[in-house]
Design a protein around this motif. Structure first.
Motif, PDB file in Angstrom:
ATOM      1  N   ARG A  13       0.879  -1.182   0.000  1.00  0.00           N
ATOM      2  CA  ARG A  13       0.000   0.000   0.000  1.00  0.00           C
ATOM      3  C   ARG A  13       0.908   1.222   0.000  1.00  0.00           C
ATOM      4  NH1 ARG A  13      -2.372  -0.800   4.784  1.00  0.00           N
ATOM      5  NH2 ARG A  13      -3.884  -2.296   3.989  1.00  0.00           N
ATOM      6  N   TYR A  14       0.736   2.104  -1.012  1.00  0.00           N
ATOM      7  CA  TYR A  14       1.558   3.311  -1.041  1.00  0.00           C
ATOM      8  C   TYR A  14       0.883   4.400  -0.218  1.00  0.00           C
ATOM      9  CZ  TYR A  14       4.162   1.006  -4.736  1.00  0.00           C
ATOM     10  OH  TYR A  14       4.927   0.120  -5.438  1.00  0.00           O
ATOM     11  N   PRO A  15       1.668   5.218   0.465  1.00  0.00           N
ATOM     12  CA  PRO A  15       1.074   6.275   1.297  1.00  0.00           C
ATOM     13  C   PRO A  15       0.174   7.169   0.451  1.00  0.00           C
ATOM     14  CG  PRO A  15       3.473   6.162   1.609  1.00  0.00           C
ATOM     15  CD  PRO A  15       3.137   5.215   0.505  1.00  0.00           C
ATOM     16  N   GLU A  20      -4.966  -0.560  -2.660  1.00  0.00           N
ATOM     17  CA  GLU A  20      -3.710  -1.282  -2.463  1.00  0.00           C
ATOM     18  C   GLU A  20      -3.122  -1.647  -3.832  1.00  0.00           C
ATOM     19  OE1 GLU A  20      -5.540  -4.327  -0.207  1.00  0.00           O
ATOM     20  OE2 GLU A  20      -4.984  -3.474   1.724  1.00  0.00           O
ATOM     21  N   ALA A  21      -1.820  -1.433  -4.027  1.00  0.00           N
ATOM     22  CA  ALA A  21      -1.186  -1.788  -5.301  1.00  0.00           C
ATOM     23  C   ALA A  21      -1.101  -3.313  -5.419  1.00  0.00           C
ATOM     24  CB  ALA A  21       0.206  -1.169  -5.391  1.00  0.00           C
ATOM     25  N   VAL A  22      -0.835  -3.989  -4.299  1.00  0.00           N
ATOM     26  CA  VAL A  22      -0.866  -5.451  -4.243  1.00  0.00           C
ATOM     27  C   VAL A  22      -1.811  -5.796  -3.091  1.00  0.00           C
ATOM     28  CG1 VAL A  22       0.467  -7.574  -3.930  1.00  0.00           C
ATOM     29  CG2 VAL A  22       1.512  -5.606  -5.079  1.00  0.00           C
ATOM     30  N   GLY A  39       0.244  -8.947 -16.600  1.00  0.00           N
ATOM     31  CA  GLY A  39      -0.967  -8.172 -16.344  1.00  0.00           C
ATOM     32  C   GLY A  39      -0.860  -6.810 -16.990  1.00  0.00           C
ATOM     33  N   PRO A  40      -1.997  -6.108 -17.080  1.00  0.00           N
ATOM     34  CA  PRO A  40      -1.994  -4.790 -17.716  1.00  0.00           C
ATOM     35  C   PRO A  40      -1.232  -3.765 -16.885  1.00  0.00           C
ATOM     36  CG  PRO A  40      -4.139  -5.254 -16.738  1.00  0.00           C
ATOM     37  CD  PRO A  40      -3.319  -6.494 -16.581  1.00  0.00           C
ATOM     38  N   SER A  41      -0.903  -2.648 -17.519  1.00  0.00           N
ATOM     39  CA  SER A  41      -0.183  -1.576 -16.848  1.00  0.00           C
ATOM     40  C   SER A  41      -0.929  -1.132 -15.579  1.00  0.00           C
ATOM     41  CB  SER A  41      -0.045  -0.413 -17.831  1.00  0.00           C
ATOM     42  OG  SER A  41       0.629   0.629 -17.212  1.00  0.00           O
ATOM     43  N   GLY A  42      -0.191  -1.002 -14.497  1.00  0.00           N
ATOM     44  CA  GLY A  42      -0.790  -0.498 -13.260  1.00  0.00           C
ATOM     45  C   GLY A  42      -1.440  -1.570 -12.393  1.00  0.00           C
ATOM     46  N   CYS A  43      -1.331  -2.851 -12.780  1.00  0.00           N
ATOM     47  CA  CYS A  43      -2.027  -3.897 -12.003  1.00  0.00           C
ATOM     48  C   CYS A  43      -1.252  -4.310 -10.758  1.00  0.00           C
ATOM     49  CB  CYS A  43      -2.305  -5.128 -12.875  1.00  0.00           C
ATOM     50  SG  CYS A  43      -0.832  -6.096 -13.217  1.00  0.00           S
ATOM     51  N   GLY A  44      -0.009  -3.823 -10.613  1.00  0.00           N
ATOM     52  CA  GLY A  44       0.745  -4.104  -9.393  1.00  0.00           C
ATOM     53  C   GLY A  44       1.896  -5.089  -9.556  1.00  0.00           C
ATOM     54  N   LYS A  45       2.229  -5.438 -10.802  1.00  0.00           N
ATOM     55  CA  LYS A  45       3.299  -6.423 -11.049  1.00  0.00           C
ATOM     56  C   LYS A  45       4.634  -5.961 -10.476  1.00  0.00           C
ATOM     57  CE  LYS A  45       3.062  -5.877 -15.567  1.00  0.00           C
ATOM     58  NZ  LYS A  45       2.063  -4.827 -15.744  1.00  0.00           N
ATOM     59  N   SER A  46       5.015  -4.716 -10.831  1.00  0.00           N
ATOM     60  CA  SER A  46       6.322  -4.220 -10.377  1.00  0.00           C
ATOM     61  C   SER A  46       6.333  -4.057  -8.868  1.00  0.00           C
ATOM     62  CB  SER A  46       6.662  -2.875 -11.016  1.00  0.00           C
ATOM     63  OG  SER A  46       6.787  -3.040 -12.388  1.00  0.00           O
ATOM     64  N   SER A  47       5.202  -3.635  -8.295  1.00  0.00           N
ATOM     65  CA  SER A  47       5.143  -3.462  -6.845  1.00  0.00           C
ATOM     66  C   SER A  47       5.376  -4.800  -6.156  1.00  0.00           C
ATOM     67  CB  SER A  47       3.788  -2.885  -6.429  1.00  0.00           C
ATOM     68  OG  SER A  47       3.600  -1.626  -7.017  1.00  0.00           O
ATOM     69  N   ASP A 162      12.300  -7.250 -14.244  1.00  0.00           N
ATOM     70  CA  ASP A 162      11.171  -6.332 -14.416  1.00  0.00           C
ATOM     71  C   ASP A 162      11.165  -5.792 -15.841  1.00  0.00           C
ATOM     72  OD1 ASP A 162       9.053  -4.665 -14.144  1.00  0.00           O
ATOM     73  OD2 ASP A 162       9.814  -3.569 -12.405  1.00  0.00           O
ATOM     74  N   GLU A 163      10.301  -6.330 -16.688  1.00  0.00           N
ATOM     75  CA  GLU A 163      10.162  -5.923 -18.094  1.00  0.00           C
ATOM     76  C   GLU A 163      11.526  -5.797 -18.769  1.00  0.00           C
ATOM     77  OE1 GLU A 163       7.203  -5.196 -19.661  1.00  0.00           O
ATOM     78  OE2 GLU A 163       5.764  -4.673 -18.104  1.00  0.00           O
ATOM     79  N   PRO A 164      12.382  -6.826 -18.704  1.00  0.00           N
ATOM     80  CA  PRO A 164      13.758  -6.658 -19.186  1.00  0.00           C
ATOM     81  C   PRO A 164      13.857  -6.466 -20.697  1.00  0.00           C
ATOM     82  CG  PRO A 164      13.329  -8.973 -18.723  1.00  0.00           C
ATOM     83  CD  PRO A 164      12.128  -8.196 -18.236  1.00  0.00           C
TER      84      PRO A 164
HETATM   85  N1  LIG Z   1       5.926   4.843  -5.548  1.00  0.00           N
HETATM   86  C1  LIG Z   1       4.593   4.837  -5.707  1.00  0.00           C
HETATM   87  N2  LIG Z   1       3.801   5.672  -5.000  1.00  0.00           N
HETATM   88  C2  LIG Z   1       2.454   5.671  -5.145  1.00  0.00           C
HETATM   89  N3  LIG Z   1       1.803   4.848  -5.992  1.00  0.00           N
HETATM   90  C3  LIG Z   1       2.535   3.984  -6.725  1.00  0.00           C
HETATM   91  C4  LIG Z   1       3.961   3.946  -6.624  1.00  0.00           C
HETATM   92  N4  LIG Z   1       4.417   2.998  -7.477  1.00  0.00           N
HETATM   93  C5  LIG Z   1       3.326   2.467  -8.079  1.00  0.00           C
HETATM   94  N5  LIG Z   1       2.206   3.065  -7.630  1.00  0.00           N
HETATM   95  C6  LIG Z   1       0.821   2.752  -8.033  1.00  0.00           C
HETATM   96  O1  LIG Z   1       0.573   1.398  -7.696  1.00  0.00           O
HETATM   97  C7  LIG Z   1      -0.180   0.757  -8.725  1.00  0.00           C
HETATM   98  C8  LIG Z   1       0.599  -0.452  -9.259  1.00  0.00           C
HETATM   99  O2  LIG Z   1       1.762   0.021  -9.915  1.00  0.00           O
HETATM  100  P1  LIG Z   1       2.874  -0.978 -10.495  1.00  0.00           P
HETATM  101  O3  LIG Z   1       3.992  -0.150 -11.049  1.00  0.00           O
HETATM  102  O4  LIG Z   1       3.186  -1.989  -9.488  1.00  0.00           O
HETATM  103  O5  LIG Z   1       2.054  -1.666 -11.678  1.00  0.00           O
HETATM  104  P2  LIG Z   1       2.579  -2.458 -12.941  1.00  0.00           P
HETATM  105  O6  LIG Z   1       1.590  -3.525 -13.180  1.00  0.00           O
HETATM  106  O7  LIG Z   1       3.992  -2.859 -12.753  1.00  0.00           O
HETATM  107  O8  LIG Z   1       2.461  -1.384 -14.074  1.00  0.00           O
HETATM  108  P3  LIG Z   1       3.460  -1.053 -15.310  1.00  0.00           P
HETATM  109  O9  LIG Z   1       3.422  -2.258 -16.205  1.00  0.00           O
HETATM  110  O10 LIG Z   1       2.819   0.154 -15.933  1.00  0.00           O
HETATM  111  O11 LIG Z   1       4.801  -0.796 -14.708  1.00  0.00           O
HETATM  112  C9  LIG Z   1      -0.461   1.814  -9.777  1.00  0.00           C
HETATM  113  O12 LIG Z   1      -1.717   2.336  -9.533  1.00  0.00           O
HETATM  114  C10 LIG Z   1       0.623   2.845  -9.528  1.00  0.00           C
HETATM  115  O13 LIG Z   1       0.176   4.129  -9.900  1.00  0.00           O
END
Ligand SMILES: Nc1ncnc2c1ncn2[C@@H]1O[C@H](COP(=O)(O)OP(=O)(O)OP(=O)(O)O)[C@@H](O)[C@H]1O
Length: 356
Positions: A13-15, A20-22, A39-47, A162-164
């Motif tokens: 959870r980002y402040p 919740e991102a995950v 997963g699609p952009s923003g779904c939380g994979k990188s988090s 991460d998306e290498p």
């Molecule tokens: N440092 C951060 N502070 C606040 N919110 C964040 C931060 N990093 C990511 N987020 C938010 O958390 C959610 C998940 O982001 P994340 O980067 O994990 O997704 P992703 O699936 O990897 O997307 P992408 O493929 O676009 O990188 C998104 O809504 C993003 O805006």
């Protein structure tokens, strides 16, 4: 005790963020396995990946290796390697300087051992003889190969990617995805690989974990995922474009639906039950020029909406009677004006069975 990586009910959870991102993810990666997080952009994979690496604090849950929590272990002590989209090579070092940076200090200090290991790693990633090249003279694909060699140098117990490949063009990405799979397999590296590209996930991973809105929707081997997506959301994300209900026994169904059901039944590739749903990808119907385009004598018919050429194939956007608009495949060079009625065959390879 389970071996390898265990992710249990992980929350990130980002402040200040509304959601919740995950949002509670369970996932295990046994040693030697490669799992793609798709997963699609923003779904939380990188988090999620960053939480596993220790770069993002957990708001809940646990990350463990061989059954032992690593939550309190700092990033550089976890024994996990990292590889990002842009490789992040040191511009002022040559290829050897970059790859050797990842070696344990004992090997780095022993000149002969260092050169032997660097040569071995460069062979592995397909860049033999490039030891003295300045990294600024390398192509994008070559730079990512060097970054991979550097990440593998310390023999990480888990490699996090991460998306290498996403900064590279499509043709190169396809080649490198196959090479990456070969390298990970040859080195028996356990890996978690983040991508938004379905083809890439299928090419690299033993299992694919499909993610949406912070949650895992399904985890399965590529062939299993393709044949049996757990839901319409998963199917849509994999590229299925239309859905038809399987008719009950004795109920009338359009000929196109009957053709799909019998093609899938005959191939045995997906469960077909009354009340279930068939998901159709591009190619679920194939233009049948052997019927001479004479739609009057064919079982399955449709009206051509548009034609497009995709990587040497002809795709026909067609309104199939009783099904709706789908992308059918036609032989290369086949052409037909919009509005014409054509004959089609069903192809089970592009059809999946969904639970109802
Ligand atoms: N440092 C951060 N502070 C606040 N919110 C964040 C931060 N990093 C990511 N987020 C938010 O958390 C959610 C998940 O982001 P994340 O980067 O994990 O997704 P992703 O699936 O990897 O997307 P992408 O493929 O676009 O990188 C998104 O809504 C993003 O805006």
């Amino acid at each position: 005790m389970s071996d390898g990586l265990q992710v249990a009910e992980v929350v990130v959870r980002y402040p200040g963020a509304a959601a919740e991102a995950v949002a509670g993810v369970d996932l295990s990666v046994p040693t030697g396995e490669v799992v793609a997080l798709l997963g699609p952009s923003g779904c939380g994979k990188s988090s999620l990946l960053r939480a596993v690496a220790g770069l993002e604090p957990l708001s809940g849950g646990d990350v463990a290796w061989d059954g032992v929590s690593v939550v309190d272990v700092p990033v550089h002590r976890r024994g996990f390697g990292l590889l990002f989209q842009d490789g992040q090579l040191f511009a002022h070092r040559d290829v050897t300087g970059n790859v050797a940076y990842g070696l344990p200090a004992t090997v780095r200090r022993d000149r002969a051992a260092r050169e032997a290991r660097v040569a071995e790693l460069l062979d592995l990633v397909g860049l033999p003889g490039t030891q003295r090249r300045a990294v600024g003279t390398l192509s994008g694909g070559e730079r990512q190969r060097v970054a991979l060699a550097r990440a593998l140098a310390p023999r990480p117990r888990l490699l996090l990617l991460d998306e290498p490949l996403s900064a590279l063009d499509r043709a190169l990405r396809e080649r490198l995805a196959a090479d990456l799979r070969a390298v990970l397999t040859a080195t028996a590296t356990t890996a978690l690989f983040v991508t938004h590209d379905q083809d890439e996930a299928f090419a690299v991973a033993d299992r694919v974990a499909v993610m949406a809105a912070g949650r895992l929707l399904q985890v399965a081997a590529p062939a299993e995922l393709w044949a049996r997506p757990a839901s319409r959301d998963v199917a849509r994300f994999l590229g299925y474009e239309a859905f038809v209900a399987v008719p009950g026994p004795g109920t009338g169904a359009p000929p196109a639906v009957r053709a799909l059901v019998s093609a899938v039944d005959a191939a045995g590739t997906a469960p077909v039950r009354a009340g279930g749903v068939l998901a159709l990808a591009a190619g679920a119907f194939v233009v049948a020029p052997d019927v001479g385009g004479d739609a009057r004598t064919a079982d399955v018919t449709g009206t051509v909406h548009a034609l497009r050429s995709r990587r040497g194939r002809t795709e026909v956007v067609v309104d199939v009677d009783g099904v709706g608009r789908v992308s059918a495949l036609a032989p290369a060079g086949w052409t037909c004006p919009p509005g014409v009625r054509i004959a089609l065959h069903a192809d089970a390879a592009a059809v999946a069975g969904l639970p109802g």
